[in-house]
Write an enzyme that holds these catalytic residues in place. Sequence first.
Site, short mmCIF file in Angstrom:
data_model
loop_
_atom_site.label_atom_id
_atom_site.label_comp_id
_atom_site.label_asym_id
_atom_site.label_seq_id
_atom_site.Cartn_x
_atom_site.Cartn_y
_atom_site.Cartn_z
N TYR A 1 0.87 -1.19 0.00
CA TYR A 1 0.00 0.00 0.00
C TYR A 1 0.90 1.23 0.00
O TYR A 1 1.86 1.30 0.77
CB TYR A 1 -0.87 -0.02 1.26
CG TYR A 1 -1.77 1.19 1.43
CD1 TYR A 1 -2.91 1.35 0.65
CD2 TYR A 1 -1.47 2.16 2.38
CE1 TYR A 1 -3.74 2.44 0.81
CE2 TYR A 1 -2.30 3.27 2.55
CZ TYR A 1 -3.43 3.40 1.77
OH TYR A 1 -4.25 4.49 1.94
N ASP B 1 9.38 2.82 -0.99
CA ASP B 1 8.42 3.54 -0.17
C ASP B 1 8.78 3.26 1.28
O ASP B 1 8.44 2.21 1.83
CB ASP B 1 7.00 3.07 -0.51
CG ASP B 1 5.96 3.78 0.35
OD1 ASP B 1 6.36 4.52 1.28
OD2 ASP B 1 4.76 3.59 0.11
N LYS C 1 5.59 9.87 8.26
CA LYS C 1 5.48 9.38 9.64
C LYS C 1 6.55 9.92 10.60
O LYS C 1 6.42 11.02 11.08
CB LYS C 1 5.41 7.85 9.63
CG LYS C 1 4.19 7.35 8.81
CD LYS C 1 3.85 5.93 9.06
CE LYS C 1 2.83 5.39 8.07
NZ LYS C 1 1.45 5.43 8.51
N1 HOZ Z 1 -2.97 3.50 6.22
C1 HOZ Z 1 -2.80 3.32 7.61
C2 HOZ Z 1 -2.37 1.96 7.96
N2 HOZ Z 1 -1.43 1.35 7.16
C3 HOZ Z 1 -4.04 3.62 8.38
C4 HOZ Z 1 -4.15 5.05 8.64
C5 HOZ Z 1 -5.18 5.43 9.68
O1 HOZ Z 1 -6.23 4.83 9.79
O2 HOZ Z 1 -4.91 6.37 10.36
#
Ligand code: HOZ
Length: 432
Positions: free
Chosen positions: A148, A243, A271
């Site tokens: 992802y 990534d 992050k």
């Molecule tokens: N895309 C995030 C986990 N891989 C989740 C983001 C969220 O719900 O804050």
Amino acid sequence: MSSEKSRARSEKLFESARQVIPGGVNSPVRAFKGVGGNPIFFKQGEGAWLIDEDDNRYVDYVGSWGPLILGHCHPSVIAALKAQLKNGLSFGAPTRKEGELAEQIAQLIPSIETVRLVNSGTEATMSAIRLARGFTHRNKVVKFEGCYHGHVDSLLVKAGSGALTLGTPDSLGIPESTSSETFILPYNDLDSATQLFEQSGNEIACVIIEPVAGNMNCVPPVAGYLQGLRDLCTQHGAVLIFDEVMTGFRTALGGAQSVYGITPDLTTLGKVIGGGLPVGAFGGKQEIMELLAPTGPVYQAGTLSGNPMAVTAGLATLKEISKPEFFDSLTIKTESLLKGLQDRADSAGIAFTTNQVGGMFGCFFSKEKSITSFSQVMDCDVDRFRKYFHLMLDNGVYLAPSAFEIGFVSAAHGEEELQHTLDAAEQAFSKL
Ligand code: HOZ
């Protein structure tokens, strides 16, 4: 350790939120659809702990999905933010600190010669792909099943994370003309990549990969895999994008690329470099990066890019994690947590296995001894995970509410928190 938690306030807040926010949440995994029940509403974070609106306390293994490597409200980060607060929130103009953050990033990750700051990981991957296409004058993008990279149209194909949790790895709303530009390959399978490059190598602009897959739970690369992709990209003139939004400054100070000794052409970050505030970044080879506007013809921009608050939190966080032994200690702590979980699962006769890189980990309810592929992840016992999740929650441990998300240990997790988790797990395993 109690299993009688009232969550009346969370329930009420969720009911209200559902009236005004689609699904009551601002990001789908949070809705608990992957585990059943309703989401918990939090009001405070304190070191390794989260406190919900009903005053229940939980050891937190989500850490805001990765940024909080120091835990909640680390004193240095808060002090730096307080000081910045007095000077202004955003200028939409260059600042000294954004240059400092860029310098630090380039110093710690040598493959990044220059870097542009943006506001989220999605923005970073979207921009890196545009740049790779501009650089190569090609359109095709290669991504991997279960990886992802944010909700970018061309990357939301066979995606992990929320898309996988909700069972919709291909989103509606993406024109076929866009998704057809994306080739999907199985993760950790170099033969498929070699075959694809043999057939279509001259059309491929870039390969984008999470060097440690963290959106189909935690799946590290098998030996030689990343090097194989590096070689294919070099041989066929494609841009290799790591990534590292999740793995950057999380698996090691130099990111996953330092752990596996591979040099990508471009890297995306997010992050940790925002210390909990919204941020993203992409950077890499100067010869590619200089194609970006204003020096080059690939356009990319953002009002809040390089935002002083986010940059301040990022700088304070990088300072802490650059201290000697920081990553050794995080890794050892995570190892000891996983060993404790494994021992307890084994004693209870539960088929269970774990993966780990630095402070990132995955737990799988599976008979397999080693999980290295998307299909193995999909074969895990998701129902058992759901039960485990709720038992852990009732015992004061907050895990990601999906069998397909990774776990994060922070520097704030100490003996007390680890023991609390292991006690909770022992009870949970006995009830599965
Ligand atoms: N895309 C995030 C986990 N891989 C989740 C983001 C969220 O719900 O804050």
